[in-house]
Design an enzyme around this catalytic site. Structure first.
Site, PDB file in Angstrom:
ATOM      1  N   ASP A 181      26.464 -24.996  10.462  1.00 17.80           N
ATOM      2  CA  ASP A 181      27.136 -25.777  11.521  1.00 17.80           C
ATOM      3  C   ASP A 181      26.298 -26.992  11.937  1.00 17.80           C
ATOM      4  O   ASP A 181      26.812 -27.933  12.541  1.00 17.80           O
ATOM      5  CB  ASP A 181      27.463 -24.901  12.744  1.00 17.80           C
ATOM      6  CG  ASP A 181      26.260 -24.205  13.376  1.00 17.80           C
ATOM      7  OD1 ASP A 181      25.118 -24.412  12.931  1.00 17.80           O
ATOM      8  OD2 ASP A 181      26.487 -23.433  14.348  1.00 17.80           O
ATOM      9  N   TYR A 217      16.244 -31.054   8.487  1.00 22.46           N
ATOM     10  CA  TYR A 217      16.877 -29.881   7.869  1.00 22.46           C
ATOM     11  C   TYR A 217      18.380 -30.106   7.723  1.00 22.46           C
ATOM     12  O   TYR A 217      18.933 -29.988   6.623  1.00 22.46           O
ATOM     13  CB  TYR A 217      16.610 -28.617   8.705  1.00 22.46           C
ATOM     14  CG  TYR A 217      17.575 -27.487   8.410  1.00 22.46           C
ATOM     15  CD1 TYR A 217      17.559 -26.825   7.185  1.00 22.46           C
ATOM     16  CD2 TYR A 217      18.534 -27.091   9.356  1.00 22.46           C
ATOM     17  CE1 TYR A 217      18.467 -25.804   6.904  1.00 22.46           C
ATOM     18  CE2 TYR A 217      19.432 -26.070   9.085  1.00 22.46           C
ATOM     19  CZ  TYR A 217      19.398 -25.434   7.850  1.00 22.46           C
ATOM     20  OH  TYR A 217      20.298 -24.426   7.568  1.00 22.46           O
ATOM     21  N   LYS A 253      20.797 -30.516   4.384  1.00 13.20           N
ATOM     22  CA  LYS A 253      21.949 -29.646   4.097  1.00 13.20           C
ATOM     23  C   LYS A 253      23.217 -30.485   3.922  1.00 13.20           C
ATOM     24  O   LYS A 253      24.036 -30.215   3.039  1.00 13.20           O
ATOM     25  CB  LYS A 253      22.155 -28.625   5.217  1.00 13.20           C
ATOM     26  CG  LYS A 253      21.078 -27.557   5.339  1.00 13.20           C
ATOM     27  CD  LYS A 253      20.962 -26.627   4.146  1.00 13.20           C
ATOM     28  CE  LYS A 253      22.113 -25.657   4.026  1.00 13.20           C
ATOM     29  NZ  LYS A 253      21.856 -24.661   2.929  1.00 13.20           N
TER      30      LYS A 253
END
Ligand code: NAD
Ligand code: DAU
Length: 342
Positions: A129, A152, A156
């Site tokens: 999410d 991060y 992703k």
């Protein structure tokens, strides 16, 4: 909806927290072959899959998703890859982002190349999410734009975009899941919940970033794994699916449940300098996967308390993880933080 028969699965990153839970689910559900493929970074732990080693059809291969030869050999004769392999901790991505870009972007590209060339039937890529960035009101749906705010989540998002490109250009049979904050046994103790529980068990305070009013939506690892297995069989190629537990809680309230379950006083909470760029709230709408037949089954408060007790009762699992490299990481991440007013 497209339904595919998948009998053999390579679970990349399967020696980590959610990957090992997922591999266990596939074995329990009778998949013919389940292969964990894992580099065994600091977060990969052979102990997480010890119980699976003697199961028929289970195998383990050590390797790096960034190494094409490793991946090709490991996938020979398998129907599908489900990719959990990633650098996963936001705090580490603030200190050392390079490895995140390597594994979470380049590694996904290597997997896509192998799926394309070897003609695998399915590739499910496990995302997060966090790619949406923070949300003040309402909940993200799958068509909302990507707006990651830390290295991060940006890495992703990069992996996801590469996957979308391979679906569009090469027709690779791939899809994406976006999960919310996951909790349960076997989570590496750098993450908030196991860190907080194991600190308290060691007589150390819980470091609460800033005011502790940030909101995360908690999902049990068993429910996360079940959702991904459903997508493996029934998800539509090229689609993205949100997966959340619908348990939005403030960090401070999670910390208080840990104190209560372990029967320690409130002064074990220590508010410290906030995480840089700390996302305030995550929230996703899960109507799409609900329509495929998924719903979370673990009640949040009892699942959380059971998880806390699991850490209390499995000191032999986490104690070795909190020595060595972890000590160095802990000093770097927490050493310079001031105690702040809540
Ligand atoms: P984890 O850190 O516990 O495990 C990651 C695993 O990947 C480890 O076993 C590690 O050894 C392996 N790995 C790392 N780099 C590798 C490489 N180059 N090649 C092969 N293996 C490698 O992670 P987790 O919390 O179980 O998360 C799994 C996946 O789910 C990740 O992709 C993460 O982004 C995603 N996710 C996690 C959460 C969460 O709350 N934990 C929520 C949503 C999505
Ligand atoms: O939302 C999904 C994401 O959840 C996954 O994609 C990530 O891989 C996973 O690590 C997790 O990211 P978070 O940053 O939300 O998780 P973490 O456990 O690090 O932190 C949870 C919340 O607790 C967050 O708001 C930061 C806060 N926190 C964390 C730590 C480690 C603290 O207050 N103190 C801490 O010491």
């Amino acid at each position: 909806m497209t339904e595919t028969t998948i009998r053999s699965v390579v679970v990349t990153g399967g020696a980590g927290f959610i990957g090992s839970t997922f591999a266990r689910l596939l074995v329990e559900r009778g998949y013919e072959q389940v292969r964990v493929f894992d580099k065994l970074t600091y977060a990969g732990n052979p102990a997480n899959i010890d119980d699976l080693r003697s199961c028929p059809g289970f195998s383990f291969v050590q390797g790096d998703i960034c190494n094409r030869d490793d991946v090709e050999r490991a996938c020979e004769g398998f129907d599908a890859i489900v990719n959990f392999a990633a650098e996963t901790h936001v705090d580490r991505s603030l200190m050392d982002p390079g490895e995140f870009i390597t594994t979470d972007v380049y590694g996904v590209f290597v997997l896509l190349e192998v799926v394309r060339e070897r003609g695998l039937k399915r590739f499910v890529h496990v995302s997060t999410d966090e790619v949406y960035g923070q949300v003040s009101d309402g909940s993200w749906v799958e068509t909302d734009p990507l707006a990651p705010r830390n290295p991060y989540s940006a890495s992703k998002a990069g992996g996801e975009l590469m996957l979308g490109a391979y679906v569009a250009t090469h027709g690779v049979p791939a899809l994406i899941s976006r999960g919310s904050n996951t909790y349960g046994p076997y989570q590496y103790p750098e993450k908030f919940l196991p860190l907080a529980a194991t600190n308290v068990l060691d007589g150390q305070p819980i470091p609460v970033y800033g005011d502790g009013l940030q909101v995360r939506d908690w999902l049990h690892a068993d429910d996360h794994a079940a959702a991904i297995e459903l997508l493996l069989c029934k998800g539509t190629v090229g689609e993205i699916y949100n997966i959340a537990g619908s348990n939005e809680r403030r960090n401070i309230d999670i910390a208080r449940i840990i104190l209560d379950e372990l029967d320690v006083p409130e002064d074990m909470l220590k508010h410290v300098t906030d995480r840089k760029g700390h996302d305030r709230r995550y929230s996703m709408d899960c109507t799409k996967i609900t329509k495929l037949g998924w719903a979370p089954s673990v009640d949040f408060e009892s699942g959380l308390r059971e998880t806390i007790r699991w850490y209390r009762d499995h000191r032999e699992w986490w104690e070795p993880l909190k020595s060595g490299e972890f000590g160095e990481y802990y000093r770097r991440n927490y050493g310079g933080r001031e105690v702040v007013e809540a």
